[in-house]
Design an enzyme around this catalytic site. Structure first.
Site, short mmCIF file in Angstrom:
data_model
loop_
_atom_site.label_atom_id
_atom_site.label_comp_id
_atom_site.label_asym_id
_atom_site.label_seq_id
_atom_site.Cartn_x
_atom_site.Cartn_y
_atom_site.Cartn_z
CB SER A 288 20.17 -7.14 -6.56
OG SER A 288 21.00 -6.04 -6.31
CE LYS A 294 21.98 -10.38 -9.99
NZ LYS A 294 23.29 -10.65 -9.83
CD GLU A 301 23.44 -17.89 -5.25
OE1 GLU A 301 24.30 -17.46 -6.01
OE2 GLU A 301 22.62 -17.16 -4.66
#
Ligand code: ARG
Length: 455
Positions: A288, A294, A301
């Site tokens: 991130s 992160k 995804e």
């Protein structure tokens, strides 16, 4: 705008914006190789019919083969000012052989060419996808199933813990989906023919023998099994108006995509801190820009997200084809982009997944801890009572009550004394609970399973 394949009956030049709007070269150039194969076959049939002289056919054929070489070497550069790939190749041949090129398009139509190209493309790409799917499926089994033979796992229904399974069977469930996909692709390839000789819609004055001879002699495909797929048209009207094969391929790709998306979803879920059953390979995750800690499962995804595109491609063509009058209509040009898009998406996903799968790590300690959850064995206990002669519905109630009580009292069944257990059923005691409520017993008691991998 380059030279067009039509225009004699027109007084006015085509509107520039309309020309840009209607052209397809920016995507149908991908069919160049198949279009040349069509031309090679066509000129051979024209020669067989005596329309082209031997020398003329040779000249055309060697210039077509020159372009084929460029395509094979990846050096083919379409002229994006052409209307479509058929026009582009025609213009190139004109540049190479001059006036003789005007005979190339004798007794044929782009309607016939484009469906030949499309069918050829589908055969080739279905084969590519089948090979990639096979590689991926093998990776799935050899990298995350075989190394974990004997490992127990948690089976879910409604995303709630249900019963214990062997991890190998969990992975094999995905593998079974992909096996079916592979079978679907093979059936699709087997069933696909590639037709020549439809003309614009009613066939041509060349005979079936002219075409058959041309097919047999096509040296470019001599050693390929694709040559058996090429046939003279059976019903030219159907031939030029049919896009079922694209829809069928898109639907097979949609099913594959659905399976990939389900796999992606499971792996995303199991890689969360909440589950923590697996670690995803870092090379396929991203961070991130704001939160330093992160590690996001972006690849999975995107696989899941691509489902929208792949289903959309199928819906797009189904809708385009709905209610079209016979035979060819220009609407059908719009089959290409959805087809190319789904082929590209699924092909890329499989390529990356085959590598991705090798880097997945199983957090066996976390899984073992989760397997201590006694509720996972409630069904095994009820089944044990059934073998003691208790009707299943009664056994279900007994174990349900036991689970509810330990839950209310914040206790564990394994910590209960014999006297306590007997209150639920006389066959229950500490020893039985130890024996029945464990992962090994649970998986061994399932006799319906076919042993996929020897223990
Ligand atoms: N570009 C067209 C397609 O993809 C080829 C056929 C064109 N035929 C025609 N009559 N305009 O379907």
């Amino acid at each position: 705008m380059t030279k067009k394949l039509w225009g004699g009956r027109f007084k006015k030049e085509i509107d520039k914006d309309f020309f840009e709007f209607q052209k397809s070269i920016h995507y149908d150039y991908k069919l160049a190789e198949y279009d040349i194969i069509h031309s090679l076959l066509h000129i051979a049939a024209l020669k067989n019919a005596g329309i082209l002289k031997n020398g003329e056919e040779k000249k055309l054929s060697s210039s077509l083969k020159e372009i084929l070489k460029e395509i094979k070497k990846g050096e083919f550069k379409p002229n994006f000012h052409s209307e479509d790939i058929h026009t582009d190749i025609q213009n190139r041949i004109e540049e190479k052989v001059g006036a003789l090129a005007l005979k190339l398009h004798t007794l044929r139509s782009r309607n016939d060419q484009i469906v030949f190209d499309g069918r050829f493309y589908c055969v080739e790409k279905a084969l590519d996808i089948a090979l990639s799917l096979n590689v991926f499926n093998k990776s799935l089994l050899s990298f995350i199933a075989v190394p974990f033979i004997g490992q127990k796992f948690i089976g879910y229904t409604h995303t709630q813990r249900a019963q214990v399974v062997e991890f190998v069977y969990y992975i094999h469930a995905f593998s079974a989906m992909f096996r079916r996909d592979l079978d679907r692709l093979v059936r699709f390839i087997d069933s696909l023919s590639i037709y020549v000789g439809a003309g614009a819609l009613t066939g041509t004055s060349l005979s079936r023998e002219n075409y058959n001879k041309a097919i047999k002699e096509l040296s470019y495909l001599k050693d390929s099994n694709k040559i058996n797929k090429i046939k003279p048209t059976e019903n030219p009207l159907d031939n030029v108006s049919d896009r079922d094969f694209v829809i069928e391929f898109l639907s097979i790709l949609s099913i594959i995509q659905m399976h990939l998306s389900r796999l992606a979803e499971d792996f995303i879920l199991y890689s969360t801190k909440e589950f923590n059953f697996i670690d995803l390979p870092e090379e396929f995750c991203t961070g991130s820009s704001l939160m330093p800690h992160k590690k996001n499962p972006d690849f999975l995804e995107l696989v899941r997200g691509n489902t929208g595109k792949v289903y959309g491609n199928l819906m797009s063509l189904l809708t385009t084809m709905k209610g079209l009058p016979l035979t060819y209509n220009r609407d059908m040009q719009l089959d290409k982009e959805p087809l190319f898009s789904s082929v590209e998406v699924v092909g890329l996903e499989l390529k990356v997944l085959s590598k991705f799968i090798k880097g997945i790590k199983l957090n066996t300690e976390v899984i073992e801890k989760a397997l201590e959850d006694e509720t996972l064995y409630a069904t095994d206990l009820a089944e044990f009572l059934v073998y003691q002669g208790v009707p299943f519905k009664e056994a279900h109630t007994i174990v349900g009550k036991l689970v509810r009580d330990v839950f209310d009292k914040n206790k564990k069944i394994k910590e209960m004394k014999d006297e306590e257990l007997k209150q639920y059923h006389h066959a229950l005691n500490k020893t039985i609970i130890q024996k029945v409520m464990n992962a090994e017993y649970s998986v061994k008691s399932k006799k319906t399973l076919k042993r996929i991998i020897p223990r």
